[in-house]
Scaffold this motif. Structure first.
Motif, mmCIF file in Angstrom:
data_model
loop_
_atom_site.group_PDB
_atom_site.id
_atom_site.type_symbol
_atom_site.label_atom_id
_atom_site.label_comp_id
_atom_site.label_asym_id
_atom_site.label_seq_id
_atom_site.Cartn_x
_atom_site.Cartn_y
_atom_site.Cartn_z
ATOM 1 N N GLU A 1 4.494 -10.071 -10.438
ATOM 2 C CA GLU A 1 4.387 -8.686 -9.984
ATOM 3 C C GLU A 1 4.016 -8.560 -8.514
ATOM 4 O O GLU A 1 4.093 -7.474 -7.954
ATOM 5 C CB GLU A 1 3.345 -7.951 -10.836
ATOM 6 N N GLU A 2 3.595 -9.654 -7.892
ATOM 7 C CA GLU A 2 3.146 -9.588 -6.510
ATOM 8 C C GLU A 2 4.313 -9.901 -5.576
ATOM 9 O O GLU A 2 4.613 -11.059 -5.281
ATOM 10 C CB GLU A 2 2.003 -10.582 -6.265
ATOM 11 N N LEU A 3 4.981 -8.875 -5.094
ATOM 12 C CA LEU A 3 6.137 -9.057 -4.235
ATOM 13 C C LEU A 3 5.688 -9.457 -2.842
ATOM 14 O O LEU A 3 4.761 -8.874 -2.284
ATOM 15 C CB LEU A 3 6.948 -7.759 -4.167
ATOM 16 N N ARG A 4 6.361 -10.471 -2.262
ATOM 17 C CA ARG A 4 5.979 -10.977 -0.957
ATOM 18 C C ARG A 4 7.192 -11.122 -0.050
ATOM 19 O O ARG A 4 8.312 -11.332 -0.516
ATOM 20 C CB ARG A 4 5.311 -12.349 -1.078
ATOM 21 N N VAL A 5 6.921 -11.056 1.248
ATOM 22 C CA VAL A 5 7.977 -11.334 2.216
ATOM 23 C C VAL A 5 8.443 -12.769 2.040
ATOM 24 O O VAL A 5 7.650 -13.686 1.892
ATOM 25 C CB VAL A 5 7.461 -11.116 3.652
ATOM 26 N N GLY A 6 9.772 -12.961 2.021
ATOM 27 C CA GLY A 6 10.350 -14.285 1.821
ATOM 28 C C GLY A 6 10.776 -14.554 0.398
ATOM 29 O O GLY A 6 11.526 -15.493 0.130
ATOM 30 N N GLN A 7 10.304 -13.747 -0.553
ATOM 31 C CA GLN A 7 10.645 -13.963 -1.964
ATOM 32 C C GLN A 7 12.103 -13.606 -2.217
ATOM 33 O O GLN A 7 12.610 -12.601 -1.740
ATOM 34 C CB GLN A 7 9.747 -13.107 -2.853
ATOM 35 N N ASP B 1 0.825 -1.210 0.000
ATOM 36 C CA ASP B 1 0.000 0.000 0.000
ATOM 37 C C ASP B 1 0.860 1.261 0.000
ATOM 38 O O ASP B 1 0.562 2.237 -0.685
ATOM 39 C CB ASP B 1 -0.930 -0.003 1.213
ATOM 40 N N LYS B 2 1.955 1.203 0.784
ATOM 41 C CA LYS B 2 2.851 2.357 0.859
ATOM 42 C C LYS B 2 3.978 2.285 -0.163
ATOM 43 O O LYS B 2 4.663 3.284 -0.402
ATOM 44 C CB LYS B 2 3.420 2.485 2.267
ATOM 45 N N GLY B 3 4.174 1.098 -0.739
ATOM 46 C CA GLY B 3 5.135 0.970 -1.829
ATOM 47 C C GLY B 3 6.590 0.964 -1.422
ATOM 48 O O GLY B 3 7.450 1.410 -2.178
ATOM 49 N N PHE B 4 6.901 0.439 -0.248
ATOM 50 C CA PHE B 4 8.310 0.336 0.131
ATOM 51 C C PHE B 4 8.518 -0.857 1.062
ATOM 52 O O PHE B 4 7.566 -1.431 1.608
ATOM 53 C CB PHE B 4 8.797 1.615 0.813
ATOM 54 N N GLY B 5 9.785 -1.216 1.226
ATOM 55 C CA GLY B 5 10.139 -2.325 2.113
ATOM 56 C C GLY B 5 11.636 -2.424 2.270
ATOM 57 O O GLY B 5 12.369 -1.460 1.979
ATOM 58 N N PHE B 6 12.104 -3.605 2.704
ATOM 59 C CA PHE B 6 13.533 -3.815 2.918
ATOM 60 C C PHE B 6 13.931 -5.206 2.454
ATOM 61 O O PHE B 6 13.145 -6.159 2.525
ATOM 62 C CB PHE B 6 13.897 -3.644 4.401
ATOM 63 N N ILE B 7 15.176 -5.314 1.981
ATOM 64 C CA ILE B 7 15.734 -6.583 1.538
ATOM 65 C C ILE B 7 16.804 -7.020 2.533
ATOM 66 O O ILE B 7 17.692 -6.227 2.889
ATOM 67 C CB ILE B 7 16.364 -6.465 0.136
ATOM 68 N N ALA B 8 16.727 -8.263 2.993
ATOM 69 C CA ALA B 8 17.792 -8.858 3.805
ATOM 70 C C ALA B 8 18.789 -9.495 2.853
ATOM 71 O O ALA B 8 18.445 -10.417 2.103
ATOM 72 C CB ALA B 8 17.224 -9.889 4.770
ATOM 73 N N GLN B 9 20.014 -9.021 2.859
ATOM 74 C CA GLN B 9 21.012 -9.478 1.903
ATOM 75 C C GLN B 9 21.594 -10.840 2.281
ATOM 76 O O GLN B 9 21.749 -11.157 3.452
ATOM 77 C CB GLN B 9 22.151 -8.456 1.803
ATOM 78 N N VAL C 1 15.317 -4.170 -9.152
ATOM 79 C CA VAL C 1 15.017 -5.369 -8.374
ATOM 80 C C VAL C 1 14.255 -6.372 -9.240
ATOM 81 O O VAL C 1 13.231 -6.045 -9.846
ATOM 82 C CB VAL C 1 14.182 -5.015 -7.130
ATOM 83 N N GLU C 2 14.767 -7.585 -9.281
ATOM 84 C CA GLU C 2 14.154 -8.636 -10.090
ATOM 85 C C GLU C 2 13.877 -9.857 -9.219
ATOM 86 O O GLU C 2 14.751 -10.347 -8.515
ATOM 87 C CB GLU C 2 15.078 -9.030 -11.240
ATOM 88 N N VAL C 3 12.652 -10.360 -9.270
ATOM 89 C CA VAL C 3 12.278 -11.546 -8.502
ATOM 90 C C VAL C 3 12.892 -12.789 -9.141
ATOM 91 O O VAL C 3 12.856 -12.955 -10.359
ATOM 92 C CB VAL C 3 10.746 -11.690 -8.435
ATOM 93 N N LEU C 4 13.491 -13.647 -8.312
ATOM 94 C CA LEU C 4 14.111 -14.878 -8.791
ATOM 95 C C LEU C 4 13.100 -16.014 -8.718
ATOM 96 O O LEU C 4 12.554 -16.308 -7.646
ATOM 97 C CB LEU C 4 15.338 -15.222 -7.945
ATOM 98 N N HIS D 1 12.091 0.520 -2.846
ATOM 99 C CA HIS D 1 10.890 1.267 -3.239
ATOM 100 C C HIS D 1 10.250 0.556 -4.420
ATOM 101 O O HIS D 1 10.931 -0.043 -5.260
ATOM 102 C CB HIS D 1 11.235 2.711 -3.623
ATOM 103 N N SER D 2 8.927 0.624 -4.488
ATOM 104 C CA SER D 2 8.197 -0.090 -5.533
ATOM 105 C C SER D 2 8.630 0.311 -6.938
ATOM 106 O O SER D 2 8.548 -0.488 -7.873
ATOM 107 C CB SER D 2 6.691 0.134 -5.369
#
Length: 307
Positions: free
Chosen positions: A40-46, A12-20, A64-67, A30-31
């Protein structure tokens, strides 16, 4: 390009964080940096790959590209929802703490109520475990309901994540080599020798990783009088063999060996790695590990020391 997992994301807010994967420092996401392709549906754990730039307040992800695995890509083409690889709700810095026996959370978690019939998904089946509650995927069948994940669920999700070659021992003494693709409350979707099939959980006696196969077979013995009865899978909760939860909890805590005998006569002896309302993970005397499904047990005893 660096890789990591989505640690937090607010669509909804269009942001988050990545654990490297290669660093403890999180990366701001940022989205607008997400490359929208087939997923297109980014999820925690992806899992994702990305570029890093220095922002005013720290590291920022770009491109950012989903694997996706080949299996996930096929599921997308079929219109299925994907279980995020690694799943959400787990601390990214040490995800394995929910699976390994040498951590406090695994040692101190109680076994919960073991008297309920497996996989009903009701609130009374919840065990005391990680505080995060998750809803299992709803795209496969109506049997999905909201409940807290058991250690057995987490174990299977970990094998899905790593595409671990495994063996599943089914009734009628069938040993099925398989890689788990998907989990529901009532069964597992697996790939066995190139063929996709669904295994009902009630038909599984025990499972183990392919790397443990030789050592598991080396220790496998039978109680012949039980084997000769040719017992079938249980049909109701009244038929489940009840294990004293306090006894098995103390056996795990004190490192005392136990013995379980299954409905087709298999005998396993070893220490308890973890327990859930539905499964017991055992470490056998030669170091191999098996996950025994409680509904397949017909006898239990402590074989080392007094309780």
């Amino acid at each position: 390009m660096p890789t990591g997992r989505i640690k937090y994301y607010n669509p909804d807010k269009g942001f988050g964080f990545i654990a490297q994967d290669s660093s403890d420092e999180d990366v701001f996401l940022h989205s607008s940096a997400i490359k929208h392709a087939e997923y297109e549906e980014l999820r925690v754990g992806q899992r994702v790959k990305y570029k890093i730039v220095e922002g005013d307040k720290g590291l920022v992800a770009k491109n950012v590209e989903v694997l996706l695995t080949p299996t996930e890509r096929r599921w997308l083409r079929q219109g299925k929802t994907i279980i995020p690889r690694g799943y959400s709700g787990f601390p990214s810095q040490n995800q394995d703490q929910y699976f390994d026996s040498d951590t406090e959370i695994s040692k101190d978690t109680d076994s919960g109520n073991i008297n309920n019939y497996p996989y009903t998904g009701t609130d009374e089946n919840k065990e005391k475990g990680p505080s995060t509650e998750r809803t299992l995927p709803t795209n496969v069948g109506k049997e999905h309901t909201s409940r807290q994940l058991s250690f057995g669920d987490l174990y299977i999700l970990k094998q899905i994540n790593f595409e671990t070659p495994m063996f599943f021992s089914l009734f009628d003494h069938l040993q099925l080599p398989a890689i788990v693709l998907q989990m529901t409350l009532s069964g597992l979707t697996v790939n066995s020798n190139g063929k996709e099939m669904i295994i009902p959980k009630k038909d599984i006696k025990y499972c183990y990783k392919d790397i443990d196969a030789e050592n598991v077979h080396a220790l496998l013995i039978y109680k012949e009088d039980i084997k000769s009865q040719q017992l079938k899978p249980i049909e109701s909760s009244e038929d489940i063999y009840v294990i004293d939860s306090e006894m098995i909890r103390r056996a795990r805590k004190d490192g005392i060996s136990i013995e379980v005998i299954l409905r087709e006569g298999e005998i396993f002896q070893g220490t308890v790695d973890w327990i859930s309302p539905y499964e017991i993970k055992m470490v056998l005397k030669n170091g191999s590990k098996v996950v025994v499904f409680r509904h397949a047990i017909c006898a239990f005893s402590v074989i080392d020391g007094e309780m």
